[in-house]
Design a protein around this motif. Structure first.
Motif, PDB file in Angstrom:
ATOM      1  N   VAL A 162       0.832  -1.204   0.000  1.00  0.00           N
ATOM      2  CA  VAL A 162       0.000   0.000   0.000  1.00  0.00           C
ATOM      3  C   VAL A 162       0.868   1.258   0.000  1.00  0.00           C
ATOM      4  O   VAL A 162       0.679   2.167  -0.806  1.00  0.00           O
ATOM      5  N   LEU A 163       1.847   1.306   0.892  1.00  0.00           N
ATOM      6  CA  LEU A 163       2.603   2.542   1.083  1.00  0.00           C
ATOM      7  C   LEU A 163       3.381   2.962  -0.166  1.00  0.00           C
ATOM      8  O   LEU A 163       3.401   4.137  -0.532  1.00  0.00           O
ATOM      9  N   LEU A 164       4.024   2.014  -0.822  1.00  0.00           N
ATOM     10  CA  LEU A 164       4.833   2.376  -1.990  1.00  0.00           C
ATOM     11  C   LEU A 164       3.973   2.754  -3.191  1.00  0.00           C
ATOM     12  O   LEU A 164       4.339   3.626  -3.981  1.00  0.00           O
ATOM     13  N   GLN A 165       2.808   2.115  -3.320  1.00  0.00           N
ATOM     14  CA  GLN A 165       1.912   2.513  -4.402  1.00  0.00           C
ATOM     15  C   GLN A 165       1.368   3.920  -4.182  1.00  0.00           C
ATOM     16  O   GLN A 165       1.292   4.724  -5.105  1.00  0.00           O
ATOM     17  N   VAL A 166       0.997   4.218  -2.936  1.00  0.00           N
ATOM     18  CA  VAL A 166       0.495   5.559  -2.625  1.00  0.00           C
ATOM     19  C   VAL A 166       1.590   6.597  -2.864  1.00  0.00           C
ATOM     20  O   VAL A 166       1.358   7.654  -3.470  1.00  0.00           O
ATOM     21  N   GLY A 167       2.797   6.311  -2.394  1.00  0.00           N
ATOM     22  CA  GLY A 167       3.898   7.240  -2.586  1.00  0.00           C
ATOM     23  C   GLY A 167       4.185   7.496  -4.053  1.00  0.00           C
ATOM     24  O   GLY A 167       4.386   8.644  -4.476  1.00  0.00           O
ATOM     25  N   ALA A 168       4.205   6.428  -4.852  1.00  0.00           N
ATOM     26  CA  ALA A 168       4.458   6.590  -6.282  1.00  0.00           C
ATOM     27  C   ALA A 168       3.332   7.373  -6.952  1.00  0.00           C
ATOM     28  O   ALA A 168       3.581   8.218  -7.829  1.00  0.00           O
ATOM     29  N   GLN A 169       2.097   7.104  -6.543  1.00  0.00           N
ATOM     30  CA  GLN A 169       0.955   7.802  -7.123  1.00  0.00           C
ATOM     31  C   GLN A 169       1.017   9.300  -6.839  1.00  0.00           C
ATOM     32  O   GLN A 169       0.614  10.126  -7.673  1.00  0.00           O
ATOM     33  N   LEU A 170       1.525   9.676  -5.667  1.00  0.00           N
ATOM     34  CA  LEU A 170       1.640  11.085  -5.321  1.00  0.00           C
ATOM     35  C   LEU A 170       2.792  11.765  -6.068  1.00  0.00           C
ATOM     36  O   LEU A 170       2.701  12.937  -6.432  1.00  0.00           O
ATOM     37  N   LEU A 171       3.869  11.028  -6.316  1.00  0.00           N
ATOM     38  CA  LEU A 171       5.039  11.616  -6.950  1.00  0.00           C
ATOM     39  C   LEU A 171       4.900  11.778  -8.456  1.00  0.00           C
ATOM     40  O   LEU A 171       5.354  12.770  -9.021  1.00  0.00           O
ATOM     41  N   VAL A 172       4.278  10.814  -9.110  1.00  0.00           N
ATOM     42  CA  VAL A 172       4.336  10.777 -10.571  1.00  0.00           C
ATOM     43  C   VAL A 172       3.707  11.995 -11.245  1.00  0.00           C
ATOM     44  O   VAL A 172       4.254  12.484 -12.250  1.00  0.00           O
ATOM     45  N   PRO A 173       2.613  12.580 -10.744  1.00  0.00           N
ATOM     46  CA  PRO A 173       2.095  13.776 -11.432  1.00  0.00           C
ATOM     47  C   PRO A 173       3.044  14.972 -11.339  1.00  0.00           C
ATOM     48  O   PRO A 173       3.018  15.865 -12.189  1.00  0.00           O
ATOM     49  N   LEU A 174       3.874  14.990 -10.310  1.00  0.00           N
ATOM     50  CA  LEU A 174       4.760  16.125 -10.074  1.00  0.00           C
ATOM     51  C   LEU A 174       6.101  15.983 -10.778  1.00  0.00           C
ATOM     52  O   LEU A 174       6.688  16.981 -11.230  1.00  0.00           O
ATOM     53  N   THR A 175       6.581  14.750 -10.867  1.00  0.00           N
ATOM     54  CA  THR A 175       7.968  14.565 -11.301  1.00  0.00           C
ATOM     55  C   THR A 175       8.145  13.562 -12.436  1.00  0.00           C
ATOM     56  O   THR A 175       9.258  13.398 -12.930  1.00  0.00           O
ATOM     57  N   GLY A 176       7.079  12.853 -12.821  1.00  0.00           N
ATOM     58  CA  GLY A 176       7.236  11.834 -13.850  1.00  0.00           C
ATOM     59  C   GLY A 176       7.551  10.472 -13.247  1.00  0.00           C
ATOM     60  O   GLY A 176       7.804  10.343 -12.052  1.00  0.00           O
ATOM     61  N   TRP A 177       7.566   9.448 -14.114  1.00  0.00           N
ATOM     62  CA  TRP A 177       7.659   8.079 -13.610  1.00  0.00           C
ATOM     63  C   TRP A 177       9.033   7.735 -13.054  1.00  0.00           C
ATOM     64  O   TRP A 177       9.173   6.788 -12.274  1.00  0.00           O
ATOM     65  N   ARG A 178      10.063   8.460 -13.406  1.00  0.00           N
ATOM     66  CA  ARG A 178      11.408   8.103 -12.956  1.00  0.00           C
ATOM     67  C   ARG A 178      11.666   8.451 -11.481  1.00  0.00           C
ATOM     68  O   ARG A 178      12.469   7.793 -10.812  1.00  0.00           O
ATOM     69  N   ALA A 179      11.005   9.478 -10.980  1.00  0.00           N
ATOM     70  CA  ALA A 179      11.301   9.957  -9.626  1.00  0.00           C
ATOM     71  C   ALA A 179      11.097   8.893  -8.541  1.00  0.00           C
ATOM     72  O   ALA A 179      11.931   8.781  -7.634  1.00  0.00           O
ATOM     73  N   PRO A 180      10.017   8.092  -8.565  1.00  0.00           N
ATOM     74  CA  PRO A 180       9.875   7.089  -7.507  1.00  0.00           C
ATOM     75  C   PRO A 180      11.050   6.106  -7.438  1.00  0.00           C
ATOM     76  O   PRO A 180      11.447   5.683  -6.350  1.00  0.00           O
ATOM     77  N   PHE A 181      11.616   5.768  -8.596  1.00  0.00           N
ATOM     78  CA  PHE A 181      12.777   4.873  -8.590  1.00  0.00           C
ATOM     79  C   PHE A 181      14.006   5.574  -8.022  1.00  0.00           C
ATOM     80  O   PHE A 181      14.790   4.971  -7.275  1.00  0.00           O
ATOM     81  N   LEU A 182      14.179   6.844  -8.356  1.00  0.00           N
ATOM     82  CA  LEU A 182      15.329   7.576  -7.826  1.00  0.00           C
ATOM     83  C   LEU A 182      15.213   7.769  -6.320  1.00  0.00           C
ATOM     84  O   LEU A 182      16.212   7.655  -5.592  1.00  0.00           O
ATOM     85  N   VAL A 183      14.006   8.085  -5.844  1.00  0.00           N
ATOM     86  CA  VAL A 183      13.806   8.222  -4.394  1.00  0.00           C
ATOM     87  C   VAL A 183      14.073   6.889  -3.703  1.00  0.00           C
ATOM     88  O   VAL A 183      14.711   6.835  -2.641  1.00  0.00           O
TER      89      VAL A 183
END
Length: 398
Positions: A162-183
Motif C-alpha cells: 500500500v505505502l509504496l503505491q500511494v507514494g508513487a501515485q503522489l510523486l508521478v504527477p509532479l515529477t514523472g515516472w522516474r522519480a519514484p525509482f530515484l527516491v
C-alpha cells in the motif's frame, strides 16, 4: 550425523557475542523492508505514464511487475545460502548498494524491453535483504523480543504494497515516472550506513563451510518433513492474501472509488496492531500461533461469502482477515527458522520464495473464479488446508 543433509562441521551455528539493541535494529530493518518489498508494487501506479512515454499500452507493461517478481524469487534462492556462507552483515553491506544502483538504473531505460530487463536485475539485487535480515533477527535479537522483531519486519513486507503505491501515485504527477525509482534508490543507499552502524559483526564461519555446501542444503530443506508443509502453508497464505485484494478490483465489489480505497486501506491498522500485540501472542508456540491465525482467516472469508455484508462490515471483516494474515506470517517464519537451525538463511530464502510465488499466483486465482463469493469460499478452503498442513508439520519427526 547430519542436519537436513548438511554436515555439522560445515554449518556449525556461530554463537552471537551479545544481543542487538532492539529499537534501532527493528526500526532500521522495518523501514528497509518496506522499501525493498515495495519495489514489487511501486511500478503499478506508474504504468500509464510509462506507456505514454514509450507510446505503448499499459497491458504490455505488465511484464515490469512479472520480471521483478521472477528476479526477486531467483534472488532469494541465490542469496539465502550465500548469507549462511558469508554472513548476514557482509551480504547486506554489499547487497544494499547494489540494490540502490539497480533501482536507479531502471530510470535509464530507453525502451520497454530495456526496462523489463532492468526490472529483472533489480528484483535479483533487492532480494539480498529479506533472507539475510530475517536470519539475522532470528539469531541476534533477544529471544524474549524476537517474535516482535520478526513480526514487525514481516508486517512491513505486507504494508509496503500500500505505502509504496500511494507514494508513487503522489510523486508521478509532479515529477514523472522516474522519480519514484530515484527516491527508492536514494533510500536504499542511505539505509546501508545505518544498517552498517547498528549490525553486530558476523561471527567467524567454520573453515570447513563451503559455498557449494550451502546450496546443497536447499533440497533437503525444501523436502524436510516438518518444513515442506510450512512452505506450502506460506504459499497458500500469500495466494489468498493477494487474491482477495485483486478480486476487490476485478469483481466490482463497490462502484465507488472512495469505498474501494477504504476497503484496500482497512487492513493497514491491523497490520500495525499485530506487532504491538506480539509480546502476548508470542507466548503461544509459533506453529500453534500460525495454525490459529490461518483458521481465523478461513472463518473470516467464509463469513464474508455467507453473509454478503455492507461496505462497513466488509471493511471490518477484511481488517480481521488481514490481521489473521499478519499474525500467521511471523508464526510460520519462526517455525521454519527454529527447525532449520544453522541453515537458517537458506530456509528463510525458501520462505521468502514461497511468498514471491504466492504473490504471482494470487491474481490468477482471483481471475479463475466467476465472481467474488465463490472466490471467498475457495480462499476459505485453501486457508483451512494451510492450517491443517501446519498441524501436520508438528506431527512429524524433524
Amino acid at each position: 550425523m547430519t542436519l537436513l543433509g548438511i554436515s555439522p562441521e560445515a554449518t556449525a551455528e556461530p554463537a552471537p557475542r551479545r544481543y542487538v539493541p532492539f529499537a534501532p535494529t527493528v526500526t532500521a530493518f522495518t523501514l528497509a523492508a518496506i522499501l525493498v518489498s515495495g519495489q514489487l508494487y511501486i511500478v503499478i501506479p506508474l504504468l500509464h505514464d510509462m506507456a505514454t512515454a514509450w507510446t505503448t499500452t499499459t497491458a504490455s507493461l505488465a511484464w515490469l511487475v512479472t520480471a521483478f517478481a521472477i528476479g526477486y524469487g531467483i534472488g532469494f534462492l541465490l542469496f539465502g545460502p550465500l548469507s549462511d556462507r558469508l554472513g548476514r552483515r557482509k551480504l547486506l553491506l554489499y547487497g544494499l548498494p547494489i540494490a540502490a544502483l539497480a533501482t536507479a538504473a531502471v530510470t535509464l531505460s530507453p525502451t520497454p524491453e530495456a526496462a523489463i530487463a532492468l526490472r529483472l536485475v533489480q528484483g535479483i539485487a533487492v532480494a539480498t535483504f529479506p533472507p539475510a535480515a530475517l536470519a539475522y533477527l532470528a539469531e541476534r535479537v533477544d529471544p524474549r523480543r524476537r517474535a516482535i522483531a520478526i513480526s514487525a519486519v514481516t508486517a512491513a513486507f505486507l504494508i509496503s504494497a500500500v505505502l509504496l503505491q500511494v507514494g508513487a501515485q503522489l510523486l508521478v504527477p509532479l515529477t514523472g515516472w522516474r522519480a519514484p525509482f530515484l527516491v527508492s534508490a536514494a533510500g536504499l543507499a542511505l539505509s546501508m550506513p545505518v544498517i552498517r552502524a547498528i549490525m553486530l559483526p558476523d561471527a567467524p564461519r567454520p573453515a570447513a563451510a563451503s559455498l557449494l555446501g550451502a546450496y546443497r542444503a536447499l533440497p533437503g530443506l525444501l523436502f524436510h518433513r516438518a518444513l515442506l508443509p510450512r512452505y506450502l502453508a506460506t504459499l497458500i497464505l500469500m495466494i489468498g492474501f493477494v487474491a482477495v485484494y485483486t478480486a476487490l478490483q476485478l469483481y466490482g465489489v463497490t462502484t465507488s472509488p472512495s469505498e474501494l480505497l477504504a476497503l484496500r486501506a482497512a487492513g493497514l491498522p491491523a497490520i500495525i496492531l499485530i506487532p504491538i500485540l506480539m509480546p502476548w501472542l508470542s507466548r503461544m508456540p509459533a506453529p500453534a500461533r500460525a495454525t490459529t491465525f490461518l483458521a481465523i482467516a478461513a472463518i473470516t472469508v467464509a463469513a464474508v461469502a455467507a453473509t454478503t455484508p455492507s461496505s462497513t462490515w466488509l471493511a471490518i471483516l477484511l481488517a480481521l482477515y488481514v490481521a489473521a494474515i499478519a499474525g500467521a506470517l511471523p508464526g510460520l517464519n519462526e517455525a521454519i527458522s527454529a527447525t532449520a537451525g544453522p541453515a537458517r538463511g537458506s530456509a528463510l530464502a525458501l520462505f521468502s520464495f514461497s511468498l514471491a510465488v504466492g504473490s504471482a499466483i494470487g491474481p490468477q486465482m482471483a481471475a479463475a473464479f466467476p465472481s467474488f463469493t465463490p472466490l471467498l469460499y475457495g480462499v476459505a478452503a485453501t486457508m483451512t488446508l494451510a492450517a491443517l498442513a501446519v498441524v501436520a508439520s508438528t506431527r512429524t519427526r524433524p
